[in-house]
Design an enzyme around this catalytic site. Sequence first.
Site, mmCIF file in Angstrom:
data_model
loop_
_atom_site.group_PDB
_atom_site.id
_atom_site.type_symbol
_atom_site.label_atom_id
_atom_site.label_comp_id
_atom_site.label_asym_id
_atom_site.label_seq_id
_atom_site.Cartn_x
_atom_site.Cartn_y
_atom_site.Cartn_z
ATOM 1 N N LYS A 9 -5.213 4.990 -10.204
ATOM 2 C CA LYS A 9 -4.239 6.042 -9.911
ATOM 3 C C LYS A 9 -3.051 5.933 -10.873
ATOM 4 C CE LYS A 9 -5.474 6.383 -4.970
ATOM 5 N NZ LYS A 9 -4.913 6.479 -3.586
ATOM 6 N N TYR A 49 -8.921 15.614 -2.790
ATOM 7 C CA TYR A 49 -8.357 15.255 -1.482
ATOM 8 C C TYR A 49 -8.444 16.397 -0.475
ATOM 9 C CZ TYR A 49 -6.594 10.699 -3.040
ATOM 10 O OH TYR A 49 -6.489 9.397 -3.462
ATOM 11 N N PHE A 57 1.137 13.973 4.926
ATOM 12 C CA PHE A 57 1.282 13.231 3.669
ATOM 13 C C PHE A 57 0.620 13.945 2.486
ATOM 14 C CE2 PHE A 57 -2.556 11.425 5.697
ATOM 15 C CZ PHE A 57 -3.479 11.459 4.649
ATOM 16 N N ARG A 85 -15.534 -0.736 -2.141
ATOM 17 C CA ARG A 85 -14.493 -0.633 -1.105
ATOM 18 C C ARG A 85 -13.948 -2.013 -0.755
ATOM 19 N NH1 ARG A 85 -11.971 4.182 0.167
ATOM 20 N NH2 ARG A 85 -11.474 3.266 2.193
ATOM 21 N N THR A 91 -7.494 1.130 3.434
ATOM 22 C CA THR A 91 -6.352 2.034 3.296
ATOM 23 C C THR A 91 -5.113 1.406 3.956
ATOM 24 O OG1 THR A 91 -7.990 3.791 3.650
ATOM 25 C CG2 THR A 91 -5.663 4.456 3.562
ATOM 26 N N ARG A 100 -5.893 -3.655 -3.654
ATOM 27 C CA ARG A 100 -4.737 -3.090 -2.947
ATOM 28 C C ARG A 100 -3.901 -4.190 -2.299
ATOM 29 N NH1 ARG A 100 -7.573 2.154 0.003
ATOM 30 N NH2 ARG A 100 -7.420 3.596 -1.767
ATOM 31 N N HIS A 113 -8.524 4.173 -6.176
ATOM 32 C CA HIS A 113 -9.372 4.913 -5.243
ATOM 33 C C HIS A 113 -10.824 4.467 -5.423
ATOM 34 C CE1 HIS A 113 -11.346 8.232 -3.140
ATOM 35 N NE2 HIS A 113 -12.203 8.209 -4.154
ATOM 36 N N GLU A 124 -17.408 13.275 -5.536
ATOM 37 C CA GLU A 124 -16.294 12.892 -6.419
ATOM 38 C C GLU A 124 -16.751 12.762 -7.875
ATOM 39 O OE1 GLU A 124 -14.881 9.445 -4.301
ATOM 40 O OE2 GLU A 124 -14.082 10.697 -2.674
HETATM 41 P P1 IDP Z 1 -8.785 5.833 0.891
HETATM 42 O O1 IDP Z 1 -8.020 6.118 -0.380
HETATM 43 O O2 IDP Z 1 -8.659 4.391 1.318
HETATM 44 O O3 IDP Z 1 -10.200 6.341 0.870
HETATM 45 P P2 IDP Z 1 -8.026 8.121 2.543
HETATM 46 O O4 IDP Z 1 -7.926 8.130 4.038
HETATM 47 O O5 IDP Z 1 -9.108 8.928 1.913
HETATM 48 O O6 IDP Z 1 -8.041 6.606 2.079
HETATM 49 O O7 IDP Z 1 -6.625 8.664 2.014
HETATM 50 C C1 IDP Z 1 -6.454 8.988 0.680
HETATM 51 C C2 IDP Z 1 -5.141 8.444 0.193
HETATM 52 O O8 IDP Z 1 -4.104 9.109 0.888
HETATM 53 C C3 IDP Z 1 -4.931 6.951 0.469
HETATM 54 O O9 IDP Z 1 -5.403 6.128 -0.566
HETATM 55 C C4 IDP Z 1 -3.431 6.858 0.578
HETATM 56 O O10 IDP Z 1 -2.815 6.697 -0.688
HETATM 57 C C5 IDP Z 1 -3.046 8.207 1.138
HETATM 58 N N1 IDP Z 1 -2.825 8.146 2.587
HETATM 59 C C6 IDP Z 1 -3.737 8.069 3.559
HETATM 60 N N2 IDP Z 1 -3.171 8.036 4.776
HETATM 61 C C7 IDP Z 1 -1.846 8.096 4.556
HETATM 62 C C8 IDP Z 1 -0.709 8.113 5.427
HETATM 63 O O11 IDP Z 1 -0.815 8.061 6.659
HETATM 64 N N3 IDP Z 1 0.508 8.160 4.818
HETATM 65 C C9 IDP Z 1 0.660 8.214 3.461
HETATM 66 N N4 IDP Z 1 -0.399 8.210 2.614
HETATM 67 C C10 IDP Z 1 -1.619 8.153 3.152
#
Ligand code: IDP
Length: 132
Positions: A9, A49, A57, A85, A91, A100, A113, A124
């Site tokens: 990212k 996304y 968010f 993962r 996350t 992370r 990601h 993707e």
């Molecule tokens: P992932 O990246 O671990 O697959 P996702 O649920 O797909 O997680 O969410 C995508 C991205 O959105 C996350 O990597 C994170 O940066 C952001 N994100 C997810 N949930 C939140 C939140 O509750 N607050 C702020 N950012 C969030």
Amino acid sequence: MERTFVMAKPDAVSRGLVGKIISTFEARGMKLVSLKVMTPTEEIAADHYAEHKGKGFYPGLISFLTSGPVVPMVFEGKSAISVGRQIIGATRDPAPGSLRGTYAESIDHNVVHGSDAPESAKREMGIWFPEL
Ligand code: IDP
């Protein structure tokens, strides 16, 4: 063999963490198949996304992803999606030692990601590497 989509990212690129991300995947036996550098358009970020559209968010997520260059990649290996993962970390509360867990500054600036399922990996890869 399986393929997964991984992306450094904008925070990873600006902080000089791209090499670390690649070498961590390679050290776990993943083979780099494709890689490029690009600043995502709003359209590509929204496509990537799409599942989060409407969430609180989401606007911040899109402006972050489009804020600078990213490095989309495809890695190949045994159970590449689940291993990826694991390498990246969850996350929320990513495990210590994961990418992370080591480098993320916050949930929204979390460096990398990785696809979470075969369908999302396929989707993707189609978004970021339509030429493949
Ligand atoms: P992932 O990246 O671990 O697959 P996702 O649920 O797909 O997680 O969410 C995508 C991205 O959105 C996350 O990597 C994170 O940066 C952001 N994100 C997810 N949930 C939140 C939140 O509750 N607050 C702020 N950012 C969030």
